[in-house]
Design an enzyme around this catalytic site. Structure first.
Site, PDB file in Angstrom:
ATOM      1  N   SER A 151       0.838  -1.195   0.000  1.00 48.01           N
ATOM      2  CA  SER A 151       0.000   0.000   0.000  1.00 48.01           C
ATOM      3  C   SER A 151       0.872   1.244   0.000  1.00 48.01           C
ATOM      4  O   SER A 151       1.992   1.235   0.530  1.00 48.01           O
ATOM      5  CB  SER A 151      -0.898   0.011   1.247  1.00 48.01           C
ATOM      6  OG  SER A 151      -1.524   1.265   1.423  1.00 48.01           O
ATOM      7  N   TYR A 211      -1.632  -1.331  10.004  1.00 46.45           N
ATOM      8  CA  TYR A 211      -1.783  -1.553   8.564  1.00 46.45           C
ATOM      9  C   TYR A 211      -0.505  -1.139   7.839  1.00 46.45           C
ATOM     10  O   TYR A 211       0.026  -1.889   7.010  1.00 46.45           O
ATOM     11  CB  TYR A 211      -2.975  -0.756   8.045  1.00 46.45           C
ATOM     12  CG  TYR A 211      -3.231  -0.900   6.564  1.00 46.45           C
ATOM     13  CD1 TYR A 211      -3.963  -1.983   6.080  1.00 46.45           C
ATOM     14  CD2 TYR A 211      -2.762   0.046   5.648  1.00 46.45           C
ATOM     15  CE1 TYR A 211      -4.222  -2.121   4.722  1.00 46.45           C
ATOM     16  CE2 TYR A 211      -3.014  -0.083   4.298  1.00 46.45           C
ATOM     17  CZ  TYR A 211      -3.739  -1.167   3.831  1.00 46.45           C
ATOM     18  OH  TYR A 211      -3.980  -1.303   2.479  1.00 46.45           O
TER      19      TYR A 211
END
Length: 254
Positions: free
Chosen positions: A147, A160
């Site tokens: 990401s 995350y």
């Protein structure tokens, strides 16, 4: 696209990006084996591939559970006799759990561990159980999904971001360790990629992102599908250990 027809690709995780990729791979004659914690999502992904001209099977799978990840790989072997590639796209995106992913001071350690189990250990498990089969098939490719949060420096979502960064290191480790044996491993880093329904419900977010990126639009699942398919195909046989940002230029590392 050359170098895809007849390949057996395991997809860990289903959703917008997976559906777009399934369509692209199906159009190129790929056989998909899809696992997701929501069986209906995995079924839909396979249906998309079949409608596009490919083939596939699906299974309910929690990527954090070793036995269920083994079942996913066994399904591929039992159905098609081999595994040629692996696409890891699963992530902990449950809205309730995402809201608990705050910062290093405030995050509960249970929520931290849950993210590690799914986002990072899950990718280790799929790689652990897929690689021996890919080696038996004579080599192949693994594509992991990280990401732009890895690079952006966010105020929240610490778990995350950290787990996605760990996937980048795992990617390079696999590329280095198994490259001579014919396995390539790369990562893709998506920016804002919205499905058709997502576009209708994310107007403010889209406007904000468009102000920050050079591209004139946000991402579509098809944008991810083409690069994932390329990395899984024989056309990319001299690309390994890399992370490709597919984000409209959001992360230029300038």
């Amino acid at each position: 696209m050359e170098g895809l027809k007849g390949k057996v690709i395991v997809v860990a995780g289903a959703g917008g990006i997976s559906d777009g990729t399934a369509k692209f791979l199906g159009q190129n004659g790929v056989k998909l084996v899809v696992g997701d914690i929501v069986k209906e999502n995995a079924d839909r992904c396979v249906d998309v591939a079949k409608q596009a001209g490919g083939d596939g099977v699906s299974i309910k799978m929690d990527i954090s559970q070793p036995s269920e990840v083994k079942d996913l790989m066994n399904l591929a072997i039992d159905t098609y006799g081999q595994i040629n590639g692996l696409f890891n796209v699963a992530a902990n995106i449950n809205p309730v759990e995402v809201a608990k992913d705050t910062n290093p001071v405030d995050i509960d350690l249970k929520d931290w561990q849950r993210n590690i189990d799914i986002n990072l250990t899950g990718y280790l498990l799929t790689s652990k159980y897929a690689i021996p089969h890919i080696l038996k098939a004579g080599g192949g490719a693994i594509v992991n999904t990280i990401s732009d949060a890895v690079y952006a420096g966010m105020h929240d979502k610490v778990a995350y971001s950290v787990t996605k960064a760990g996937i980048g290191a795992l990617t390079r480790n696999i590329a280095a360790r198994f490259g001579k044996q014919g396995i390539r491993c790369n990562a893709v880093s998506p920016g804002l990629v919205l499905t058709e329904s997502g576009v209708q419900n994310s107007g403010h977010l889209i406007e904000m992102v468009l102000q920050m990126i050079p591209a004139p639009r946000v991402g579509k699942p098809e944008d991810m599908a083409s690069i994932v398919a390329f990395l899984l195909s024989d056309l990319s046989e001299w690309i390994t250990g890399q992370t490709i940002c597919v984000d409209g230029g959001a992360i230029m590392r300038t």
